[in-house]
Design a protein around this motif. Structure first.
Motif, PDB file in Angstrom:
ATOM      1  N   PRO B 204      16.646  -1.771   2.145  1.00 21.98           N
ATOM      2  CA  PRO B 204      15.301  -1.489   1.651  1.00 21.98           C
ATOM      3  C   PRO B 204      14.656  -2.682   0.956  1.00 21.98           C
ATOM      4  O   PRO B 204      13.450  -2.880   1.045  1.00 21.98           O
ATOM      5  CB  PRO B 204      15.501  -0.335   0.689  1.00 21.98           C
ATOM      6  N   GLU B 205      15.469  -3.488   0.289  1.00 17.87           N
ATOM      7  CA  GLU B 205      14.836  -4.577  -0.443  1.00 17.87           C
ATOM      8  C   GLU B 205      14.276  -5.658   0.462  1.00 17.87           C
ATOM      9  O   GLU B 205      13.249  -6.257   0.163  1.00 17.87           O
ATOM     10  CB  GLU B 205      15.790  -5.164  -1.470  1.00 17.87           C
ATOM     11  N   ALA B 206      14.961  -5.876   1.600  1.00 16.35           N
ATOM     12  CA  ALA B 206      14.434  -6.840   2.559  1.00 16.35           C
ATOM     13  C   ALA B 206      13.077  -6.362   3.058  1.00 16.35           C
ATOM     14  O   ALA B 206      12.128  -7.141   3.214  1.00 16.35           O
ATOM     15  CB  ALA B 206      15.402  -6.995   3.723  1.00 16.35           C
ATOM     16  N   LEU B 301      -1.128  -0.121   5.138  1.00 17.76           N
ATOM     17  CA  LEU B 301      -0.807   1.275   4.846  1.00 17.76           C
ATOM     18  C   LEU B 301       0.177   1.820   5.866  1.00 17.76           C
ATOM     19  O   LEU B 301       1.166   2.474   5.531  1.00 17.76           O
ATOM     20  CB  LEU B 301      -2.109   2.075   4.892  1.00 17.76           C
ATOM     21  N   GLU B 302      -0.106   1.521   7.138  1.00 11.79           N
ATOM     22  CA  GLU B 302       0.747   2.002   8.207  1.00 11.79           C
ATOM     23  C   GLU B 302       2.136   1.390   8.079  1.00 11.79           C
ATOM     24  O   GLU B 302       3.155   2.050   8.268  1.00 11.79           O
ATOM     25  CB  GLU B 302       0.122   1.587   9.536  1.00 11.79           C
ATOM     26  N   TYR B 303       2.146   0.128   7.721  1.00  8.63           N
ATOM     27  CA  TYR B 303       3.381  -0.606   7.553  1.00  8.63           C
ATOM     28  C   TYR B 303       4.236   0.058   6.483  1.00  8.63           C
ATOM     29  O   TYR B 303       5.420   0.322   6.671  1.00  8.63           O
ATOM     30  CB  TYR B 303       3.028  -2.031   7.157  1.00  8.63           C
ATOM     31  N   ALA B 304       3.606   0.353   5.357  1.00 11.93           N
ATOM     32  CA  ALA B 304       4.335   0.985   4.253  1.00 11.93           C
ATOM     33  C   ALA B 304       4.861   2.351   4.674  1.00 11.93           C
ATOM     34  O   ALA B 304       5.959   2.755   4.283  1.00 11.93           O
ATOM     35  CB  ALA B 304       3.436   1.117   3.034  1.00 11.93           C
ATOM     36  N   SER B 309       9.856   5.726   6.253  1.00 11.61           N
ATOM     37  CA  SER B 309      10.729   6.564   7.069  1.00 11.61           C
ATOM     38  C   SER B 309      11.997   5.826   7.496  1.00 11.61           C
ATOM     39  O   SER B 309      12.958   6.462   7.896  1.00 11.61           O
ATOM     40  CB  SER B 309       9.990   7.151   8.268  1.00 11.61           C
ATOM     41  N   ILE B 310      11.993   4.497   7.395  1.00 14.30           N
ATOM     42  CA  ILE B 310      13.237   3.789   7.722  1.00 14.30           C
ATOM     43  C   ILE B 310      14.260   3.976   6.609  1.00 14.30           C
ATOM     44  O   ILE B 310      15.417   4.263   6.843  1.00 14.30           O
ATOM     45  CB  ILE B 310      12.976   2.282   7.928  1.00 14.30           C
ATOM     46  N   ALA B 313      15.296   7.136   0.933  1.00 11.74           N
ATOM     47  CA  ALA B 313      15.493   7.163  -0.512  1.00 11.74           C
ATOM     48  C   ALA B 313      15.524   5.748  -1.065  1.00 11.74           C
ATOM     49  O   ALA B 313      16.558   5.218  -1.411  1.00 11.74           O
ATOM     50  CB  ALA B 313      16.776   7.891  -0.859  1.00 11.74           C
ATOM     51  N   SER B 314      14.351   5.124  -1.101  1.00 13.06           N
ATOM     52  CA  SER B 314      14.293   3.776  -1.647  1.00 13.06           C
ATOM     53  C   SER B 314      12.905   3.596  -2.234  1.00 13.06           C
ATOM     54  O   SER B 314      12.125   4.529  -2.329  1.00 13.06           O
ATOM     55  CB  SER B 314      14.534   2.746  -0.562  1.00 13.06           C
ATOM     56  N   VAL B 315      12.601   2.368  -2.596  1.00 13.75           N
ATOM     57  CA  VAL B 315      11.307   2.102  -3.204  1.00 13.75           C
ATOM     58  C   VAL B 315      10.175   2.237  -2.182  1.00 13.75           C
ATOM     59  O   VAL B 315       9.011   2.421  -2.531  1.00 13.75           O
ATOM     60  CB  VAL B 315      11.307   0.701  -3.857  1.00 13.75           C
ATOM     61  N   SER B 316      10.493   2.182  -0.884  1.00 17.84           N
ATOM     62  CA  SER B 316       9.449   2.163   0.146  1.00 17.84           C
ATOM     63  C   SER B 316       8.515   3.366   0.070  1.00 17.84           C
ATOM     64  O   SER B 316       7.303   3.220   0.189  1.00 17.84           O
ATOM     65  CB  SER B 316      10.066   2.130   1.533  1.00 17.84           C
TER      66      SER B 316
END
Lengths: 103, 355
Positions: B204-206, B301-304, B309-310, B313-316
């Motif tokens: 997620p951080e990457a 927005l779409e990117y985020a 969904s990838i 449970a992360s900051v995304s």
């Protein structure tokens, strides 16, 4: 060949325990050996259930946090949240089977 | 930084629930046909009920909508900062400092124009990391230099002190504002990535870093296009923000002179080219910069959303909520302002960013 080996087994155990007694390191009759085996079995079952419970707890940590979050936003989530939270508990119940197999 | 372990599960559950209460396309279609007071009434029946009721006695019309939107935004983002712990807090606060920058700019501008503290206060969006107390003290100062002193110990102190000298020479606020923006963007990537080549490669951080880089790239692209379009004789290097992958500083300076080459450069980029192709085509033909900027917003927005969904449970997910909420606030504001000045429905629709 196998049959002979099997019939000779008690004799072997006896000799082995006599040998142990002769060595003087541990005095153990066949009954004691059986008890010891039972003890190990109980310990193994204990470890199995304990590890399963630990894993279930770890899984519930995340789910519980999420469930509380969901409930905070919407009270109706209480029941689904509760059910989801205790789902990993099945792990422990399955692990409990080990106790009966070994016991 | 907040102590304790990161708690993405808790924050995610709450954020996703709040995300569900954002306005839908259907709601926007309804809103477009309403006047300002109708919009306010519509908002009263949704998420914004409390804010509208609180502010209803003091303001009316578009002002009411605007302040209610800001206050609601601040409430939600403040909550995010409250909930998050550990690493997650760090990652969220990093992005929400955007509002600190906004508040500081507003306060500095307010002091510069001798506006009453109460008036400045209504324009603030208290969603950032700066404490209420600091902001109150800032509002009490009546000199920009004193205000900078109040910020001693925060990350803004040093860049502002440097920029203040320039401000004293020229008397223009631009250096101070640029210093704030620059500090914000430079801090976005600080500590997360150890510089080029030393970034986390997966997880997620990457993705979070990729997202921030996109944000920086789009900001650079936007500035470059504006400069190229207006033909203003400004040094692009002063507006260049470090940390993106789309331009480096020399490239940017070279490309600003040549509009077509600039558009080609963006189109050829492997990371963004495909995603922005439709918008770039539009940009070449219609040369409507506003449309392109909206396309950039929509792409971000779409990117985020994809990211959330990838790595569920992360900051995304939090990040995608922040963007979606900001977008909603901007959309409603655009509708209200548009109706106020009498734009027709199609024109307003063009101003909206809806996925």
């Amino acid at each position: 060949m196998t049959e002979i080996a099997l019939t000779e087994l008690p004799a072997f155990v006896e000799t082995a325990s006599i040998a142990l007694q002769n060595n003087g390191s541990a005095a153990m009759g066949p009954e004691a050996a059986q008890n010891m085996a039972d003890g190990y079995g109980a310990a193994a079952a204990g470890i199995a259930v304990g590890l399963a419970a630990l894993a279930a707890g770890y899984a519930e940590r995340g789910i519980g946090a999420a469930a509380v979050g969901a409930i905070a936003e919407d009270d109706d989530m209480f029941v689904p949240g509760l059910i989801m939270t205790v789902l990993p508990e099945t792990l422990v119940i399955l692990a409990l089977v080990v106790v009966f197999i070994l016991g | 930084m907040s102590a304790g372990a990161s708690n993405p599960e808790y924050v995610n559950a709450r954020v996703r629930s709040r995300r569900a209460s954002l306005f839908s396309d259907e709601d926007y279609r309804k809103l477009i046909r309403m006047g300002p007071s109708e919009i306010a009434r519509f908002m009263e029946e949704t998420e914004y009920e409390r804010e509208i009721n609180e502010l209803g006695a003091r303001f009316s019309g578009v002002d009411l909508i605007e302040y209610a939107l800001n206050r609601n935004l601040a409430k939600h983002f403040e909550d995010l900062i409250d909930w998050a712990d550990g690493r997650l807090y760090d990652l969220i606060a990093r992005y929400l400092r955007k509002f600190d920058v906004w508040n500081l700019k507003t306060i500095i501008r307010g002091i510069y124009t001798d506006t009453a503290p109460e008036d400045i206060r209504t324009d603030l969006i208290r969603a950032g990391e700066l404490e209420e107390r600091t902001i109150d003290r800032l509002l009490e100062t009546d000199d920009i230099e004193d205000a900078i002193e109040v910020l001693y110990g925060t990350i803004y102190y040093e860049p502002l002190t440097v920029a203040y000298e320039e401000f004293e020479e020229t008397g223009a606020l631009v250096p101070l504002e640029n210093a704030l923006d620059r500090e914000f963007y430079e801090n976005l990537l600080a500590d997360v990535s150890g510089g080029p080549g030393d970034e986390p490669q997966e997880g997620p951080e990457a993705k979070y870093i990729e997202f921030l880089q996109a944000e920086i790239d789009f900001r650079n692209a936007r500035n470059a296009l504006r400069l190229a379009r207006s033909g203003a004789d400004l040094d692009p290097a002063t507006y260049y923000i470090d940390g993106g992958v789309l331009f480096d500083e020399s490239e940017l300076s070279r490309l600003v002179g040549d509009y077509d080459a600039l558009v080609d450069h963006i189109a050829e980029n492997r990371r963004y080219g495909d995603r922005l192709s439709a918008a770039l085509g539009q940009l070449r033909e219609a040369d409507s910069l506003i449309q392109f900027e909206h396309a950039l917003d929509a792409a971000l927005l779409e990117y985020a959303d994809t990211l959330s969904s990838i790595y569920p449970a992360s900051v995304s997910a939090v990040l995608s909520y922040i963007l979606a909420k900001e977008r909603e606030v901007e959309n409603i504001r655009a509708i209200a302002r548009g109706r106020e000045v009498g734009l027709d429905e199609n024109e307003i629709e063009e101003e909206l960013v809806i996925l």
